[in-house]
Design a protein around this motif. Structure first.
Motif, PDB file in Angstrom:
ATOM      1  N   GLN A   1      38.718  38.933  43.844  1.00 40.38           N
ATOM      2  CA  GLN A   1      38.748  39.708  44.775  1.00 40.38           C
ATOM      3  C   GLN A   1      40.495  40.143  44.984  1.00 40.38           C
ATOM      4  N   VAL A   2      40.948  39.222  44.873  1.00 40.43           N
ATOM      5  CA  VAL A   2      42.592  38.887  45.389  1.00 40.43           C
ATOM      6  C   VAL A   2      43.187  39.648  44.009  1.00 40.43           C
ATOM      7  N   SER A   3      42.843  39.040  43.220  1.00 39.68           N
ATOM      8  CA  SER A   3      43.528  38.617  42.035  1.00 39.68           C
ATOM      9  C   SER A   3      43.536  40.538  41.611  1.00 39.68           C
ATOM     10  N   ALA A   4      42.152  40.793  41.599  1.00 36.71           N
ATOM     11  CA  ALA A   4      41.570  41.927  40.935  1.00 36.71           C
ATOM     12  C   ALA A   4      42.324  43.581  41.810  1.00 36.71           C
ATOM     13  N   TYR A   5      42.403  42.929  42.960  1.00 38.08           N
ATOM     14  CA  TYR A   5      43.792  43.924  44.235  1.00 38.08           C
ATOM     15  C   TYR A   5      44.175  43.803  43.611  1.00 38.08           C
ATOM     16  N   TRP A   6      45.134  42.989  43.476  1.00 42.58           N
ATOM     17  CA  TRP A   6      46.444  42.958  42.768  1.00 42.58           C
ATOM     18  C   TRP A   6      47.341  43.584  41.006  1.00 42.58           C
ATOM     19  N   SER A   7      45.911  43.067  40.604  1.00 40.55           N
ATOM     20  CA  SER A   7      46.028  43.539  38.648  1.00 40.55           C
ATOM     21  C   SER A   7      46.152  44.706  38.767  1.00 40.55           C
ATOM     22  N   ARG A   8      45.020  45.436  39.993  1.00 40.38           N
ATOM     23  CA  ARG A   8      45.160  47.131  40.612  1.00 40.38           C
ATOM     24  C   ARG A   8      46.672  47.582  40.226  1.00 40.38           C
TER      25      ARG A   8
END
Length: 122
Positions: free
Chosen positions: A66-73
């Motif tokens: 979730q953290v990596s998806a958050y930053w990707s966005r």
């Protein structure tokens, strides 16, 4: 390795105390300054670090995916860049001890007097 407990740390001269919410917002790029003070520079550990896993789950309420998806966005939309990553808790302490604007997190067992606790996850 088990993690004894997470503390957020700042430079010894930075007398700020933060709430869990403020630490969350800093490490998610939503809070760009220490409350009532200047710029804040968050320092992160690598994604495979046990300390980072615990920090993400307990303090950010997100797993690493979730953290990596958050930053990707955020990166994709140009709304922010993730915290600077360093290799180890020692590297976090070294950076924080040299820079009054920096904030990091380490296992409480790695704590020494080169840095100051600004938040402790109890």
């Amino acid at each position: 390795t088990s993690v004894a407990g997470i503390v957020a740390i700042t430079h010894p001269d930075n007398d700020i105390n933060l709430t869990k919410k403020e630490v969350q917002r800093i490490f998610l790029g939503k809070l760009k300054t220490f409350p009532g003070k200047g710029l804040v520079i968050p320092i992160d550990l690598p994604a495979d670090s046990d300390i980072r896993l615990v920090f993400s789950e307990k303090l950010l309420n997100k797993d690493m995916r979730q953290v990596s998806a958050y930053w990707s966005r955020l990166i994709f939309t140009g709304k922010g860049l993730p915290p600077k990553q360093v290799e180890s808790p020692e590297a976090v302490k070294k950076l924080v001890s040299r820079n009054p604007d920096a904030i990091g997190y380490i296992d409480i067992s790695d704590l020494d007097d080169t840095v100051r606790v600004c938040f402790e996850d109890k």
